[in-house]
Every structure is written in structure tokens, then in C-alpha cells.
Design an enzyme around this catalytic site. Structure first.
Site, PDB file in Angstrom:
ATOM      1  CE1 TYR A  98       3.720 -20.895 -17.496  1.00 31.51           C
ATOM      2  CE2 TYR A  98       5.992 -20.146 -17.527  1.00 31.51           C
ATOM      3  CZ  TYR A  98       5.041 -21.096 -17.822  1.00 31.51           C
ATOM      4  OH  TYR A  98       5.417 -22.259 -18.456  1.00 31.51           O
ATOM      5  CG  ASP A 170       4.008 -12.955 -19.858  1.00 38.01           C
ATOM      6  OD1 ASP A 170       3.323 -13.161 -20.885  1.00 38.01           O
ATOM      7  OD2 ASP A 170       4.551 -13.865 -19.208  1.00 38.01           O
ATOM      8  CE  LYS A 195       2.517 -21.519 -23.057  1.00 39.76           C
ATOM      9  NZ  LYS A 195       2.822 -20.654 -21.944  1.00 39.76           N
TER      10      LYS A 195
END
Ligand SMILES: *Cc1c(COP(=O)(O)O)cnc(C)c1O
Length: 379
Positions: A98, A170, A195
Site C-alpha cells: 500500500y 496488514d 475499508k
């Protein structure tokens, strides 16, 4: 308790003061003390807040962990993990990461003397090569963003078990509905709660979960000392979001499959990145460590140009052009100019983020409408 029951009940007790079934929004910074040093478990809301505490218990339960800690954003949760390290320590992370995680590692923590190795974790040998006595953290993201690579959590845990390194995952893309890293041997799980856990695109939040007593002690010390906590209103919204996590992610996965198959048969599409395809390089690992494949799908175009990709992402109507993912509504994004713009082009291309790469967060709308929307965007 099974997962689908936990999302609704775990951590949430009727309010002891009023009997309210839903955890109230304890919008308070401080708490009365009966006498010096005698309080009801809460002193100051940076340190602890009842609404946040209920959420932290819920998150711990659904990740099959003992301790949960919530933060003001996913990056604040990552910030906490890296603050457990000392100057001179080394971290091995995936090269397909990310963008914001890459940025905090490179531009914030490198200058405090922590060294980061970004390796292709699909080949476990690369981890072995970078591993040394200074390695204190292995940071995994799987499925990766945006290339949907699947990294084998269990094999990495096994590989580093004799070293001093802890393994952090993650788990934002998979959610605990699809994948529970602590069960696979990881030491700490991180979420961008923003999210899928929040699920309604109305909160920015992060979380860590662990079952390790000493890691938990460090996390709570840093959470309280650095102070990047989330507020009670946001905690309430996420408690509410989690109650439908199982239903939402099940539908995200069903729709994701339909969209991935549609794209795969489209003449203008080059590659489709979705771990549910048997042709996906780590499909077998995905099948073992995930219970389904989720609603995140990326693809490239045969005409690998910025212009064509930009045209498509601006033409869809139900797939809204926006950063982020994991909400009930479908989103479309162009990583090289949006989420991954902070990664130099050379680095981006090395991990497959081509100019035409488009990422979809497939929502829970009617799949036929979503297919039609994409179909029209190619015209
Ligand atoms: C969004 C995201 C983050 C960062 O979380 P924020 O809540 O935006 O700070 C970290 N990792 C992944 C995989 C993400 O998608």
C-alpha cells in the site's frame, strides 16, 4: 462462538448504567473519580473510552486474538507497530505495498535509523536472503494492493520462527471474514478499519490485534503515549458496521467473482488480477489461507496507456472514481496516479503497476448493473 455470531455479539454488552442494548457513544474526555486513585476503569479518553473499548474487544474477538487497539487511521496503527522498534532494527516488507505504508516507512521512519527491505515475498528465498540478526519485523500485506498477489503467511511464520522477528500482517483487503492471520501464526494483525470493517465509507480508523501479552503491553503504551486514538462516535459507527461484515464480504466476494470473469473475457482487457482464478500464481495458497476471494479486482488494458485508463475510470457511473475501498458502494481507481502516486514510476513498474492498471472495489449492488456499467465504460 462462530464468526457470524461474534460479529454481532462479541465485545458488546448491554450498558450497565441504563440497559441500552447498543453501546452508547460515550462522548466524554474524562470520568469522575470517587476518591483519589479510585475510578470505574476509565480515567481519560486518550487512555481508554468505553465505546472504543467495546470496539477493541469486538475486533480482538473476530480476529481470534486477545487484545485489540484502535487508532485514528490505518497508518496510525502501522505507526504504532514501527514505534515498537529501535534504531538499527530492520524490517522486511513486500515490494508490492500500500502506497501510504511505503511512504511512512521511507519518509518517516528511515530517518530514525530503521532499515526497510522491500522484497518480492512471492519468492520466499528473498525473505531468507534479507533476514539477519537485526531483523525485528516481517511486514506482510496479502492480498497485496493493487496487484492482488497472495503471500503465504504460514510459510513465512515457519521460516522466521527461530529469529527475533515478529510477523505482522496488514489484513485490510481480506478482512477477518476471509482470513485470520493470528490463526496462521502471525504475531500482530493490522487493519485499515476505514475499508471493509467500517464498510460504509464514513470513517477513517485503524486497528491492531494480537494475542501476545508483551506485544499488547507495548501497543497500549504507544497508543496512550503517542495518542493517535479514534473518537467514540467513529467507534460506534464501526461497531455498527461490523455487525454486517459477514453478509457484506460474502456479497463482495460473489460480485467480485462475476466482475473478474466478465473482465477476463473482455477483448480490451489484458490481465485480470483476482486470486480466485486457477491461473492466479498463488491460487492454491489463497485457497488454503482464505475462505473466499473477496471483491477487490485489478486489471490492465491491451492498450497500456494512461489516456485509455483515464477514459474508462471517468466513464463508469456506478463505479465511482475515488480512492479507498471496502464500502458497500463500488469504487474504481487508477493506482499509478492515485493511491500509488507516491511510489516512483520505476518502483511501480517493477511490481506490475502499469500505466493502464485499474483497481476495482466491487460493492454489494446488483451484479448485473455493475457489469453493464463496466461494459459501457469500454465503449
Ligand atoms: C487504506 C489502507 C491503509 C491505510 O489506512 P488508512 O485508514 O487510510 O490510514 C493501509 N493498508 C492498506 C492495505 C490499505 O488499503
Amino acid at each position: 462462538m462462530k464468526f457470524n455470531t461474534k460479529v454481532i455479539h462479541a465485545g458488546v454488552e448491554p450498558d450497565s448504567a441504563t440497559g441500552a442494548i447498543m453501546t452508547p457513544i460515550y462522548q466524554t474526555s474524562t470520568y469522575v473519580q470517587d476518591e483519589v486513585g479510585k475510578h470505574k476503569g476509565f480515567e481519560y479518553s486518550r487512555t481508554g473510552n468505553p465505546t472504543r473499548a467495546a470496539l477493541e474487544s469486538s475486533l480482538a474477538a473476530i480476529e481470534n486474538g486477545k487484545y485489540g487497539a484502535c487508532f485514528g487511521s490505518g497508518l496510525a496503527a502501522i505507526d504504532c507497530v514501527i514505534k515498537m522498534l529501535n534504531p538499527g532494527d530492520e524490517v522486511i516488507s513486500t515490494n508490492d505495498l500500500y502506497g501510504g505504508s511505503y511512504r511512512i516507512f521511507k519518509t518517516i521512519f528511515e530517518k530514525y535509523g530503521i532499515k526497510f527491505h522491500f522484497v518480492d515475498m512471492l519468492n520466499l528465498e528473498n525473505i531468507k536472503d534479507a533476514l539477519n540478526e537485526k531483523t525485528k519485523l516481517i511486514w506482510i500485506e496479502t492480498p497485496t494492493n493493487p496487484m492482488m498477489n497472495i503471500i503465504d503467511i504460514k510459510s513465512i511464520v515457519e521460516m522466521v520462527k527461530d529469529s527475533d522477528a515478529i510477523v505482522g500482517v496488514d489484513n485490510t483487503f481480506a478482512t477477518p471474514y476471509l482470513q485470520r492471520p493470528l490463526d496462521l501464526g502471525a504475531d500482530v494483525v493490522m487493519h485499515s478499519v476505514t475499508k471493509f470493517l467500517g464498510g460504509h465509507s464514513d470513517v477513517v480508523m485503524g486497528a491492531l490485534v494480537t494475542s501476545n501479552d508483551s506485544i499488547a503491553e507495548e501497543i497500549y503504551r504507544i497508543q496512550n503515549s503517542s495518542g493517535a486514538v479514534c473518537g467514540p462516535m467513529d467507534s460506534f459507527l464501526v461497531l455498527r458496521g461490523i455487525k454486517t461484515l459477514h453478509l457484506r464480504v460474502q456479497r463482495h466476494s460473489e460480485n467480485g467473482k462475476i466482475i473478474a470473469e466478465f473482465l477476463n473475457s473482455h477483448p480490451q482487457v489484458d490481465e485480470v488480477y483476482w486470486p480466485g482464478f486457477e491461473s492466479h500464481p498463488n491460487h492454491e495458497v489463497a485457497k488454503n489461507q482464505m475462505s473466499d476471494f473477496g471483491g477487490m479486482v485489478s486489471f490492465t488494458l491491451k492498450d497500456d496507456s494512461l489516456e485509455k485508463a483515464k477514459r474508462i475510470v471517468s466513464k463508469t457511473k456506478l463505479f465511482t472514481l475515488a480512492e479507498s475501498l471496502g464500502g458497500v458502494e463500488s469504487l474504481i481507481g487508477h493506482p499509478s496516479t492515485m493511491t500509488h502516486a507516491s511510489i516512483p514510476r520505476e518502483e511501480r513498474l517493477k511490481s506490475g503497476v502499469k500505466d493502464s492498471l485499474i483497481r476495482l472495489s466491487v460493492g454489494v449492488e446488483d451484479a448485473a448493473d455493475l457489469v453493464k456499467d463496466l461494459e459501457n465504460s469500454f465503449l
